[in-house]
Structure formats: C-alpha cells, structure tokens
Design an enzyme around this catalytic site. Structure first.
Site, PDB file in Angstrom:
ATOM      1  N   GLY A  19       0.841  -1.188   0.000  1.00 26.48           N
ATOM      2  CA  GLY A  19       0.000   0.000   0.000  1.00 26.48           C
ATOM      3  C   GLY A  19       0.873   1.235   0.000  1.00 26.48           C
ATOM      4  O   GLY A  19       2.106   1.138  -0.007  1.00 26.48           O
ATOM      5  N   GLU A  20       0.204   2.368  -0.012  1.00 26.89           N
ATOM      6  CA  GLU A  20       0.955   3.619   0.039  1.00 26.89           C
ATOM      7  C   GLU A  20       0.389   4.493   1.120  1.00 26.89           C
ATOM      8  O   GLU A  20      -0.826   4.608   1.255  1.00 26.89           O
ATOM      9  CB  GLU A  20       0.840   4.337  -1.301  1.00 26.89           C
ATOM     10  CG  GLU A  20       1.855   3.839  -2.277  1.00 26.89           C
ATOM     11  CD  GLU A  20       1.688   4.463  -3.631  1.00 26.89           C
ATOM     12  OE1 GLU A  20       1.443   5.677  -3.695  1.00 26.89           O
ATOM     13  OE2 GLU A  20       1.794   3.725  -4.606  1.00 26.89           O
ATOM     14  N   GLY A  21       1.270   5.093   1.893  1.00 29.00           N
ATOM     15  CA  GLY A  21       0.821   5.973   2.952  1.00 29.00           C
ATOM     16  C   GLY A  21       1.185   7.406   2.621  1.00 29.00           C
ATOM     17  O   GLY A  21       1.696   7.693   1.532  1.00 29.00           O
ATOM     18  N   ALA A  22       0.916   8.270   3.580  1.00 27.65           N
ATOM     19  CA  ALA A  22       1.161   9.692   3.356  1.00 27.65           C
ATOM     20  C   ALA A  22       2.653   9.978   3.185  1.00 27.65           C
ATOM     21  O   ALA A  22       3.037  10.925   2.507  1.00 27.65           O
ATOM     22  CB  ALA A  22       0.598  10.486   4.526  1.00 27.65           C
ATOM     23  N   TYR A  23       3.532   9.139   3.787  1.00 29.72           N
ATOM     24  CA  TYR A  23       4.964   9.451   3.764  1.00 29.72           C
ATOM     25  C   TYR A  23       5.827   8.386   3.094  1.00 29.72           C
ATOM     26  O   TYR A  23       7.031   8.361   3.270  1.00 29.72           O
ATOM     27  CB  TYR A  23       5.465   9.681   5.194  1.00 29.72           C
ATOM     28  CG  TYR A  23       4.721  10.793   5.887  1.00 29.72           C
ATOM     29  CD1 TYR A  23       4.871  12.108   5.462  1.00 29.72           C
ATOM     30  CD2 TYR A  23       3.852  10.526   6.928  1.00 29.72           C
ATOM     31  CE1 TYR A  23       4.171  13.134   6.072  1.00 29.72           C
ATOM     32  CE2 TYR A  23       3.150  11.549   7.551  1.00 29.72           C
ATOM     33  CZ  TYR A  23       3.314  12.841   7.119  1.00 29.72           C
ATOM     34  OH  TYR A  23       2.629  13.846   7.709  1.00 29.72           O
ATOM     35  N   GLU A  25       6.028   4.192   1.123  1.00 31.06           N
ATOM     36  CA  GLU A  25       5.396   2.934   0.728  1.00 31.06           C
ATOM     37  C   GLU A  25       5.349   1.936   1.880  1.00 31.06           C
ATOM     38  O   GLU A  25       6.120   2.030   2.825  1.00 31.06           O
ATOM     39  CB  GLU A  25       6.227   2.302  -0.397  1.00 31.06           C
ATOM     40  CG  GLU A  25       6.255   3.164  -1.640  1.00 31.06           C
ATOM     41  CD  GLU A  25       7.514   2.942  -2.456  1.00 31.06           C
ATOM     42  OE1 GLU A  25       8.492   2.395  -1.922  1.00 31.06           O
ATOM     43  OE2 GLU A  25       7.496   3.330  -3.637  1.00 31.06           O
ATOM     44  N   VAL A  26       4.454   0.973   1.735  1.00 28.28           N
ATOM     45  CA  VAL A  26       4.407  -0.135   2.685  1.00 28.28           C
ATOM     46  C   VAL A  26       4.736  -1.397   1.888  1.00 28.28           C
ATOM     47  O   VAL A  26       4.116  -1.676   0.860  1.00 28.28           O
ATOM     48  CB  VAL A  26       3.020  -0.261   3.349  1.00 28.28           C
ATOM     49  CG1 VAL A  26       3.029  -1.369   4.399  1.00 28.28           C
ATOM     50  CG2 VAL A  26       2.603   1.061   3.986  1.00 28.28           C
ATOM     51  N   ASP A 133      -9.269   8.659  13.436  1.00 26.63           N
ATOM     52  CA  ASP A 133      -9.405   8.529  11.976  1.00 26.63           C
ATOM     53  C   ASP A 133      -9.916   7.128  11.632  1.00 26.63           C
ATOM     54  O   ASP A 133      -9.370   6.449  10.768  1.00 26.63           O
ATOM     55  CB  ASP A 133      -8.060   8.809  11.287  1.00 26.63           C
ATOM     56  CG  ASP A 133      -8.234   9.119   9.800  1.00 26.63           C
ATOM     57  OD1 ASP A 133      -9.383   9.425   9.386  1.00 26.63           O
ATOM     58  OD2 ASP A 133      -7.252   9.049   9.056  1.00 26.63           O
TER      59      ASP A 133
HETATM   60  P1  ATP Z   1      -2.475   7.704   5.431  1.00 22.77           P
HETATM   61  O1  ATP Z   1      -2.127   8.595   6.577  1.00 22.77           O
HETATM   62  O2  ATP Z   1      -2.417   8.342   4.079  1.00 22.77           O
HETATM   63  O3  ATP Z   1      -3.753   6.915   5.637  1.00 22.77           O
HETATM   64  P2  ATP Z   1      -0.239   6.140   6.309  1.00 22.77           P
HETATM   65  O4  ATP Z   1       1.051   6.808   5.957  1.00 22.77           O
HETATM   66  O5  ATP Z   1      -0.623   6.225   7.720  1.00 22.77           O
HETATM   67  O6  ATP Z   1      -1.354   6.600   5.318  1.00 22.77           O
HETATM   68  P3  ATP Z   1      -1.134   3.491   6.286  1.00 22.77           P
HETATM   69  O7  ATP Z   1      -2.555   3.937   6.137  1.00 22.77           O
HETATM   70  O8  ATP Z   1      -0.775   2.933   7.591  1.00 22.77           O
HETATM   71  O9  ATP Z   1      -0.145   4.631   5.891  1.00 22.77           O
HETATM   72  O10 ATP Z   1      -0.787   2.439   5.144  1.00 22.77           O
HETATM   73  C1  ATP Z   1      -1.088   2.670   3.791  1.00 22.77           C
HETATM   74  C2  ATP Z   1      -1.620   1.385   3.169  1.00 22.77           C
HETATM   75  O11 ATP Z   1      -0.628   0.356   3.246  1.00 22.77           O
HETATM   76  C3  ATP Z   1      -2.845   0.804   3.855  1.00 22.77           C
HETATM   77  O12 ATP Z   1      -4.032   1.366   3.369  1.00 22.77           O
HETATM   78  C4  ATP Z   1      -2.721  -0.681   3.512  1.00 22.77           C
HETATM   79  O13 ATP Z   1      -3.195  -0.917   2.209  1.00 22.77           O
HETATM   80  C5  ATP Z   1      -1.228  -0.897   3.500  1.00 22.77           C
HETATM   81  N1  ATP Z   1      -0.783  -1.365   4.819  1.00 22.77           N
HETATM   82  C6  ATP Z   1      -0.433  -0.598   5.875  1.00 22.77           C
HETATM   83  N2  ATP Z   1      -0.082  -1.348   6.927  1.00 22.77           N
HETATM   84  C7  ATP Z   1      -0.237  -2.630   6.542  1.00 22.77           C
HETATM   85  C8  ATP Z   1      -0.052  -3.899   7.207  1.00 22.77           C
HETATM   86  N3  ATP Z   1       0.332  -3.935   8.469  1.00 22.77           N
HETATM   87  N4  ATP Z   1      -0.321  -5.020   6.502  1.00 22.77           N
HETATM   88  C9  ATP Z   1      -0.743  -4.961   5.213  1.00 22.77           C
HETATM   89  N5  ATP Z   1      -0.923  -3.810   4.547  1.00 22.77           N
HETATM   90  C10 ATP Z   1      -0.677  -2.656   5.185  1.00 22.77           C
END
Ligand code: ATP
Length: 469
Positions: A19-23, A25-26, A133
């Site tokens: 997935g991708e987060g605000a900062y 990749e995951v 959230d």
């Molecule tokens: P935002 O603040 O934009 O929501 P973020 O930087 O906090 O993003 P996350 O929401 O934690 O990031 O992760 C982004 C995406 O990565 C998730 O929507 C999910 O698809 C994937 N992901 C995050 N953590 C996991 C995990 N523990 N297992 C599987 N996929 C994950």
C-alpha cells in the site's frame, strides 16, 4: 510483485507495494526459511520533510498497544533520510475491499467486524487513547480473518492518570467526522464512536451517508431533521440496524450511545443465520448477501489454486514478536553500530544498492500467495500490449488523468463524488503466462475507488477472463 530482493539476511523485500501511505510505501518482508511475513512502512524523510514529527507521534502511541484487534507494532529503524516501521502483516487486505459498493456485506459479517472494531476501540479508550481517523481504509484484516485497527497517525492521549481532557484539533476524514469535531472542543470517545457508526452504515449499505457534517450538507441536514427515512442509505437498513445507527449517529454527543451500550444493543446480539439477508435489502430489492456471497466465491476461486495466505502464516501468540524479527532488529542495529554510519542494511548497505539486487524472478502462484487478498484484481484474455491499449481507452472514456510511475504501474488521478482527490494504481502482472490487472488505492475513499474499479472492469468486459476470475 514478481520481484523480491534481499532486505537483510534471510529477509526478502517484495518490490510491489502492499500500500501507500502519506509518507512513503508499505512493503512486504518475507523470511526465507520460516516464511514469516511482516509489513514494513518505508518513510522517505528527504521527500516528506514533515514526516518525522508525525511518525514519532504515531510510534509513541502504537508501541504501547497490544490487542488482537490492533495491528501490532514490532519496531523501527531510523536513518537520516529513511525510516522503517515494522508491523504485523494484515494479509486479508483492507475492510473496504470487503464492502460491495451500494450493497455492503451480509449482516452477519458486518456484525462480526463491528464487534471486533468495538473490542479494539474499547482497548484503546481504556488506555486513554483516541484514534480519530476510524474509516474502512484504516481497518485491515489479519491472517486470522480478524479486523485490525491500523494507522495511529492521528491518535492522541485524551486521558492521563485518570484525568480526561477535551480535544480541540480538527482531524480525521470528513465523511466520518462527528459534527462536534468541526465545532470543537469535543470529547474523544463519542467522536470515535460516531466514526464507527459511519463504518457500520458503510458495511451494511455500501454507501456513505454524507460528505461532511456541516449545515451546508443536504443529506446531513435531512438526518438532523429526521426527514431521511425514504432516502438511501437508510432505507436499505433493517429496523434494528437503523435503530442502532440512529443512536450512534446522535448529533448530541452526550446522548450518543457509549461503547458499552453499542455492545449491548440488540442488533449486536442478534443471531444472524446463514440466510441472513432479511436485514439487508438493496434498493433494487435484491438480497445483498447473495451478490456478496457470489463475489466472495469469485475471490475464493481466484485464490483456490494457491494455499491460503492466512494459513501459511505462523500463528503468533498475540504479544510475541516473530523470533526471526527479533533477530532482524538485532542485526539491523548491530549492522548500524558496526559500520559506524548508521546504515540500516547490513546486506546490502544502502537502499540504492538494494534496488539493484532484485532477483529477477517471474511471478508465480507461489510468490503471489504472499500478497494480500484483494477483490480489485482480475485476469484478462489478452496480451500485455493490447490490455494496456484497452486500459488507456477506458481511462480516456472516463476522463481520467493517468501516467506510468517509476515501477511501471499506471497511476490514475481523478476525484470522487465529493470532489476529493482519488488516486489509484494498476499493475499489469504476468502470471503463469496470463496477464492480471491488480488495482490498488493510493489516496482517497475506498468505496469510491471500488466503484470506479467496477466501472473500469465493466468497460474492459471484452477482455476480462471470466474463467480465471
Ligand atoms: P495515510 O495517513 O495516508 O492513511 P499512512 O502513511 O498512515 O497513510 P497506512 O494507512 O498505515 O499509511 O498504510 C497505507 C496502506 O498500506 C494501507 O491502506 C494498507 O493498504 C497498506 N498497509 C499498511 N499497513 C499494513 C499492514 N500492516 N499489513 C498490510 N498492509 C498494510
């Protein structure tokens, strides 16, 4: 997805993102011998200058949490420009993937997830922490099939040494925000409960009731004035589910159901049988559970040839880190100390090196099973080139802006019904000689993403391979 590189001894890092987060990749890390899997959030401090503050807050809270309905935090590694957060891997995907747009899911499933959500929130609130959230995009499904609350980026402490404070920061995601959050100050717990109520409505109807809770929002005003009964999504709810929604989505936060009251509500205790459609009827009168079940069957068929990801993961006791992860963290720290420059990778030393060390393996069903279950992917009976052509035509018809990113995925940027940005990616994967399209949400509303995915799939119907769904 087809490629993996050595992250650090015995741990492979898959190229394709979970997935991708605000900062950043995951990614998925896989232990070569034990087959343990963990998720790794990779934060790019050079690219996101404000990430540090945000991530520190998130980790500060997350590291103290240990509950079966909360994604486990395993550890972190900091470097000047990059940071790595190790988390329990949720192989079941995101909750929104399980919600059929405009339909929802069977009541029994929604009830199960709502109970698990309440359990996780109860634990959090018991520790004096508000999530702030809650939405289906932040609710992941673990290897054990259980809902896991994730993303503590907005979480905060509202009670310390028994003393509760009012919150005054406007944060969260608009359609899920309780009205008092816009007015401020507000009590933490009822605001989280409200968001859970919106998740409940989304699970049961496949719709969000409104874009926001301002007085300019027609749907919300109708709700406030109790003029909603003939409207969607409310008319899709059975009486008991509607009663529960009304009591959770009470504008007056003091009269709103408490978490314990939600848990005791008759809908939460109702024994839904296998044939539980009675409580959920969609606008066309069709029993939603039937459609949902056929969708789930398709998903099961898709995964039928490969062992279930969930089963291949070791069952870890809730409070234990995988042994090999303890070793991983140890090695990373020792490696950093040894070479004296704080490098994360003992093998290879730098991220750039890592990128050149991809094992060029073709995707197979064996490594594909490592990835999260997804309902937003399908096979096509067409060549790679022809599929790209058809995709581009479909994007143009829908007036989407699109471009290829560095990894070769197609990035689509558009807006949702509420005019908020919606970004998703399509990866074209060659699997056992066939082409598979894998759609992933990058930013925006999960339900809107799924709607757009279904529309695109429909416009590609001539090449969709229904035998290999
Ligand atoms: P935002 O603040 O934009 O929501 P973020 O930087 O906090 O993003 P996350 O929401 O934690 O990031 O992760 C982004 C995406 O990565 C998730 O929507 C999910 O698809 C994937 N992901 C995050 N953590 C996991 C995990 N523990 N297992 C599987 N996929 C994950």
């Amino acid at each position: 997805m087809s490629q993996a590189s050595i992250f650090v001894e015995d741990w492979l890092c898959y190229n394709t993102n979970l997935g991708e987060g605000a900062y950043g990749e995951v990614k998925l890390l896989l232990h070569r011998k034990t087959k343990e899997k963990i998720a790794c959030k990779m934060i790019d401090h050079d690219k996101y200058k404000d990430a540090s503050l945000h991530i520190n807050r998130e980790v500060m809270i997350h590291k103290f949490l240990d509950h079966e309905n909360i994604i486990k935090y395993y550890g972190r590694r900091q470097e000047p420009a990059k940071e790595y957060i190790f988390l329990e891997y949720a192989s079941g995907g995101e909750l929104f993937q399980m919600i059929e747009p405009d339909i929802g899911m069977p009541s029994s499933e929604a009830q199960k997830f709502m109970k698990q959500l309440m359990n996780g929130i109860k634990y959090l609130h018991g520790k004096g922490i508000a999530h702030r959230d809650i939405k289906p995009e932040n609710l992941l499904i673990g290897a054990d099939g259980k809902l896991k609350i994730s993303d503590f980026g907005m979480a905060t402490l509202f009670r310390f040494k028994g003393k509760e404070r009012l919150l005054d920061k406007k944060c969260g995601t608009k359609p899920y925000l309780a009205p008092e959050v816009l007015q401020r100050p507000y009590y933490a717990q009822p605001a989280d409960i409200w968001s859970c109520g919106i998740v409940l409505v989304a699970m049961l109807t496949g719709e969000l009731p409104w874009a926001d809770t301002t007085n300019g929002n027609e749907e919300f005003i109708k709700w406030k004035n109790e003029e909603y009964l003939c409207d969607t999504p409310w008319r899709k709810l059975g009486n008991t589910a509607l009663a529960l929604s009304k009591q959770i989505l009470n504008i007056d936060s003091e009269k709103r159901l408490t978490l314990e009251q939600v848990q005791k509500h008759p809908w939460m205790k109702f024994q839904f049988g296998n044939d539980d459609e009675s409580d959920v009827v969609d606008s066309s009168g069709e029993k939603s559970a039937k459609r949902w079940n056929s969708m789930m069957e398709a998903e099961t068929r898709q995964n039928a040839d490969t062992p279930d990801v969930a089963l291949s993961q070791p069952n870890l006791p809730s409070s234990r880190k995988p042994a090999s992860l303890v070793q991983l963290l140890k090695e990373l720290n020792e490696g950093g100390a040894r070479n004296g420059r704080g490098a994360f990778f003992s093998q290879p030393a730098q991220n750039a090196d890592l990128m050149t060390h991809f094992a060029q393996s073709t995707i197979t069903k064996e490594n594909f099973q490592d990835f999260i279950k997804s309902m937003t992917r399908f096979y096509v009976k067409s060549t790679h080139e022809r599929t790209l052509e058809c995709l581009c035509n479909a994007f143009e018809q829908s007036h989407y802006t699109w471009a290829a990113d560095a990894s070769g995925a197609v990035v689509i940027s558009t807006v949702d019904l509420m005019k908020n940005p919606l970004v998703f990616k399509v990866n074209l994967l060659k699997m056992d000689g066939k082409v598979m399209l894998d759609f992933r949400l990058s930013k925006g509303c999960g339900l809107e993403f799924k709607k757009k995915f279904l529309k695109l799939k429909e416009s590609l119907k001539d090449i969709v391979d229904n035998k290999n769904i």
